[in-house]
Every structure is written in structure tokens, then in C-alpha cells.
Scaffold this motif. Structure first.
Motif, PDB file in Angstrom:
ATOM      1  N   LEU A   1     115.904  -9.744 117.623  1.00 18.76           N
ATOM      2  CA  LEU A   1     115.667 -10.436 116.239  1.00 18.76           C
ATOM      3  C   LEU A   1     114.514  -9.946 115.495  1.00 18.76           C
ATOM      4  CD1 LEU A   1     117.329 -13.765 115.948  1.00 18.76           C
ATOM      5  CD2 LEU A   1     118.335 -11.583 115.435  1.00 18.76           C
ATOM      6  N   ILE A   2     114.308  -9.390 114.572  1.00 15.97           N
ATOM      7  CA  ILE A   2     113.107  -8.901 113.812  1.00 15.97           C
ATOM      8  C   ILE A   2     112.962  -9.751 112.474  1.00 15.97           C
ATOM      9  CG2 ILE A   2     111.834  -6.979 112.685  1.00 15.97           C
ATOM     10  CD1 ILE A   2     114.574  -6.174 115.323  1.00 15.97           C
ATOM     11  N   PHE A   3     111.801 -10.434 112.313  1.00 19.05           N
ATOM     12  CA  PHE A   3     111.584 -11.236 110.961  1.00 19.05           C
ATOM     13  C   PHE A   3     110.632 -10.488 110.237  1.00 19.05           C
ATOM     14  CE2 PHE A   3     113.108 -14.088 114.119  1.00 19.05           C
ATOM     15  CZ  PHE A   3     114.395 -14.888 113.509  1.00 19.05           C
ATOM     16  N   THR A   4     110.777 -10.326 108.851  1.00 18.50           N
ATOM     17  CA  THR A   4     109.841  -9.657 108.283  1.00 18.50           C
ATOM     18  C   THR A   4     108.983 -10.351 107.135  1.00 18.50           C
ATOM     19  OG1 THR A   4     110.827  -9.060 106.189  1.00 18.50           O
ATOM     20  CG2 THR A   4     110.869  -7.244 108.076  1.00 18.50           C
ATOM     21  N   ALA A   5     107.864 -10.401 107.149  1.00 15.54           N
ATOM     22  CA  ALA A   5     107.106 -11.143 105.986  1.00 15.54           C
ATOM     23  C   ALA A   5     107.655 -10.773 104.488  1.00 15.54           C
ATOM     24  CB  ALA A   5     105.569 -11.178 105.904  1.00 15.54           C
ATOM     25  N   GLY A   6     107.569 -11.604 103.553  1.00 15.94           N
ATOM     26  CA  GLY A   6     107.826 -11.268 102.233  1.00 15.94           C
ATOM     27  C   GLY A   6     107.272  -9.974 101.972  1.00 15.94           C
ATOM     28  N   GLN A   7     108.111  -9.111 101.302  1.00 20.34           N
ATOM     29  CA  GLN A   7     107.816  -7.822 100.817  1.00 20.34           C
ATOM     30  C   GLN A   7     108.009  -7.741  99.220  1.00 20.34           C
ATOM     31  OE1 GLN A   7     106.506  -5.373 102.925  1.00 20.34           O
ATOM     32  NE2 GLN A   7     106.595  -7.167 104.308  1.00 20.34           N
ATOM     33  N   ALA A   8     106.755  -7.360  98.546  1.00 20.22           N
ATOM     34  CA  ALA A   8     106.741  -7.403  97.274  1.00 20.22           C
ATOM     35  C   ALA A   8     106.799  -5.997  96.593  1.00 20.22           C
ATOM     36  CB  ALA A   8     105.713  -8.151  96.625  1.00 20.22           C
ATOM     37  N   GLY A   9     106.662  -5.819  95.405  1.00 14.72           N
ATOM     38  CA  GLY A   9     106.389  -4.497  94.727  1.00 14.72           C
ATOM     39  C   GLY A   9     104.958  -4.294  94.332  1.00 14.72           C
ATOM     40  N   VAL A  10     104.351  -4.015  95.790  1.00 13.56           N
ATOM     41  CA  VAL A  10     103.103  -3.257  95.583  1.00 13.56           C
ATOM     42  C   VAL A  10     103.048  -2.306  96.919  1.00 13.56           C
ATOM     43  CG1 VAL A  10     102.015  -5.654  95.145  1.00 13.56           C
ATOM     44  CG2 VAL A  10     102.450  -4.838  97.917  1.00 13.56           C
ATOM     45  N   ASP A  11     102.177  -1.294  96.454  1.00 17.42           N
ATOM     46  CA  ASP A  11     102.041  -0.204  97.247  1.00 17.42           C
ATOM     47  C   ASP A  11     100.965  -0.411  98.352  1.00 17.42           C
ATOM     48  OD1 ASP A  11      99.325   0.257  96.271  1.00 17.42           O
ATOM     49  OD2 ASP A  11      99.855   2.038  94.890  1.00 17.42           O
ATOM     50  N   ALA A  12     100.709   0.602  99.405  1.00 14.42           N
ATOM     51  CA  ALA A  12      99.906   0.590 100.479  1.00 14.42           C
ATOM     52  C   ALA A  12      98.346   0.051 100.266  1.00 14.42           C
ATOM     53  CB  ALA A  12      99.697   1.628 101.258  1.00 14.42           C
ATOM     54  N   THR A  13      97.864   0.270  98.988  1.00 14.91           N
ATOM     55  CA  THR A  13      96.606  -0.345  98.496  1.00 14.91           C
ATOM     56  C   THR A  13      96.746  -1.687  97.895  1.00 14.91           C
ATOM     57  OG1 THR A  13      96.882   0.647  96.276  1.00 14.91           O
ATOM     58  CG2 THR A  13      96.182   2.089  97.993  1.00 14.91           C
ATOM     59  N   GLY A  14      97.906  -2.298  97.724  1.00 16.56           N
ATOM     60  CA  GLY A  14      98.002  -3.687  97.008  1.00 16.56           C
ATOM     61  C   GLY A  14      98.370  -3.641  95.604  1.00 16.56           C
ATOM     62  N   THR A  15      98.325  -2.294  95.103  1.00 19.80           N
ATOM     63  CA  THR A  15      98.690  -2.256  93.560  1.00 19.80           C
ATOM     64  C   THR A  15     100.162  -2.595  93.300  1.00 19.80           C
ATOM     65  OG1 THR A  15      96.784  -0.619  93.663  1.00 19.80           O
ATOM     66  CG2 THR A  15      98.302  -0.678  91.722  1.00 19.80           C
ATOM     67  N   VAL A  16     100.402  -3.225  92.037  1.00 20.59           N
ATOM     68  CA  VAL A  16     101.628  -3.855  91.687  1.00 20.59           C
ATOM     69  C   VAL A  16     102.423  -2.322  91.136  1.00 20.59           C
ATOM     70  CG1 VAL A  16     103.018  -4.914  90.062  1.00 20.59           C
ATOM     71  CG2 VAL A  16     101.166  -6.021  91.350  1.00 20.59           C
ATOM     72  N   VAL A  17     103.419  -1.879  91.711  1.00 21.54           N
ATOM     73  CA  VAL A  17     104.207  -0.866  91.166  1.00 21.54           C
ATOM     74  C   VAL A  17     105.321  -1.355  90.309  1.00 21.54           C
ATOM     75  CG1 VAL A  17     105.861   0.853  92.167  1.00 21.54           C
ATOM     76  CG2 VAL A  17     103.777   0.199  93.274  1.00 21.54           C
ATOM     77  N   GLY A  18     105.420  -0.708  89.075  1.00 22.55           N
ATOM     78  CA  GLY A  18     106.393  -0.831  88.243  1.00 22.55           C
ATOM     79  C   GLY A  18     106.109  -1.845  87.110  1.00 22.55           C
ATOM     80  N   GLY A  19     104.760  -2.256  87.028  1.00 22.68           N
ATOM     81  CA  GLY A  19     104.663  -3.317  85.806  1.00 22.68           C
ATOM     82  C   GLY A  19     105.585  -4.370  85.786  1.00 22.68           C
ATOM     83  N   ASP A  20     105.950  -4.795  84.518  1.00 19.47           N
ATOM     84  CA  ASP A  20     107.016  -5.614  84.305  1.00 19.47           C
ATOM     85  C   ASP A  20     108.613  -5.273  84.379  1.00 19.47           C
ATOM     86  OD1 ASP A  20     107.487  -8.256  83.319  1.00 19.47           O
ATOM     87  OD2 ASP A  20     107.986  -7.552  81.447  1.00 19.47           O
ATOM     88  N   ASP A  21     108.563  -4.287  85.270  1.00 20.44           N
ATOM     89  CA  ASP A  21     110.061  -3.695  85.501  1.00 20.44           C
ATOM     90  C   ASP A  21     110.556  -4.102  87.033  1.00 20.44           C
ATOM     91  OD1 ASP A  21     112.237  -2.241  86.283  1.00 20.44           O
ATOM     92  OD2 ASP A  21     111.392  -0.486  85.386  1.00 20.44           O
ATOM     93  N   VAL A  22     111.418  -5.369  86.763  1.00 24.32           N
ATOM     94  CA  VAL A  22     112.121  -5.936  87.970  1.00 24.32           C
ATOM     95  C   VAL A  22     112.454  -4.902  89.007  1.00 24.32           C
ATOM     96  CG1 VAL A  22     113.667  -7.538  88.895  1.00 24.32           C
ATOM     97  CG2 VAL A  22     112.426  -8.121  86.921  1.00 24.32           C
TER      98      VAL A  22
END
Length: 137
Positions: free
Chosen positions: A33-54
Motif C-alpha cells: 500500500l502507498i499513501f500520499t500526502a495531500g496534493q494541491a494545485g501548486v508547482d514544484a516551487t510552491g506557486t499556486v497554479v490556476g489562480g481561482d480556477d478549480v
């Protein structure tokens, strides 16, 4: 009818409502079994991708999930469970479009068990979605 794969069967018993894009039951036969941490809409630098676009943030979260899975020799086809945290349930259709593209990226297309929860905030005020996962191999 169950969809059999190498380590999991995705089932929707006829006594339960037909789910849109996920399975009610995933029967895992794998030994890893492989468990991942929560993945969000950020790139490798931590910058949010997509602004207000879900949808754009969900696309990035799924790209991040793919990278996490690839780091242990897995793909989306190994997923058995997702927990999805969204800030606004009214924008569910935007998430679902990204989700369907992601699930359809492997053959056969998969539909893991999914829990979807609306939350008041995530770790950054700019984030609209976060996805954690369990995979079996």
C-alpha cells in the motif's frame, strides 16, 4: 459488473446507487500500500497554479499525484482510494472534469473509492482543492 485489474476490483453493488465517476467498494488484493500526502494545485516551487480556477488547480494536483505515484513505480491505475477536500462544493463540476481526464489516462480507466469533503480552508488561502490518495501495488 466488477472491473478487475492486477491488484484491485472496483465494485458497485446493485443495492447501492450508481456513483458518478467513482466506486463504492475497492477490493484490494495487493501486498503493498502507498499513501500520499495531500496534493494541491501548486508547482514544484510552491506557486499556486490556476489562480481561482478549480479545474486548473485540480489538474495540477493530479499532476502532482502522478509524480508522487511515479516515484514509487506506480501510476493512476494503482489508485484505490482518494480523499478530496474542496473549498466550494458548488464548483464540483470543475473538479470532476479534471478527475475524469485523470482517471481516463490509464487503460482500463479506473474509478477508485472517493470521499469528497467541503472545507472552510486549506493550508494556503489561495488553494481551492487538495487530494490525498491510497494506491495498491
Amino acid at each position: 459488473m466488477p472491473n478487475d485489474t492486477a491488484v484491485a476490483r472496483y465494485l458497485n453493488p446493485p443495492s447501492l446507487e450508481r456513483p458518478p465517476g467513482y466506486s463504492h467498494v475497492v477490493d484490494v488484493r495487493g501486498s503493498r500500500l502507498i499513501f500520499t500526502a495531500g496534493q494541491a494545485g501548486v508547482d514544484a516551487t510552491g506557486t499556486v497554479v490556476g489562480g481561482d480556477d478549480v479545474e486548473a488547480q485540480a489538474e495540477q494536483a493530479f499532476r502532482n499525484l502522478s509524480a508522487a505515484l511515479e516515484s514509487v513505480g506506480c501510476t493512476a491505475s494503482n489508485l484505490v482510494k482518494l480523499t478530496v477536500f474542496v473549498r466550494d462544493m458548488a464548483r464540483l463540476a470543475d473538479y470532476r472534469r479534471a478527475r475524469d481526464r485523470f482517471f481516463n489516462s490509464v487503460t482500463p480507466a479506473i474509478a477508485p473509492a472517493v470521499t469528497l469533503v467541503e472545507v472552510s480552508r486549506l493550508y494556503s488561502e489561495s488553494l481551492l482543492i487538495e487530494i490525498e490518495a491510497v494506491a495498491a501495488a
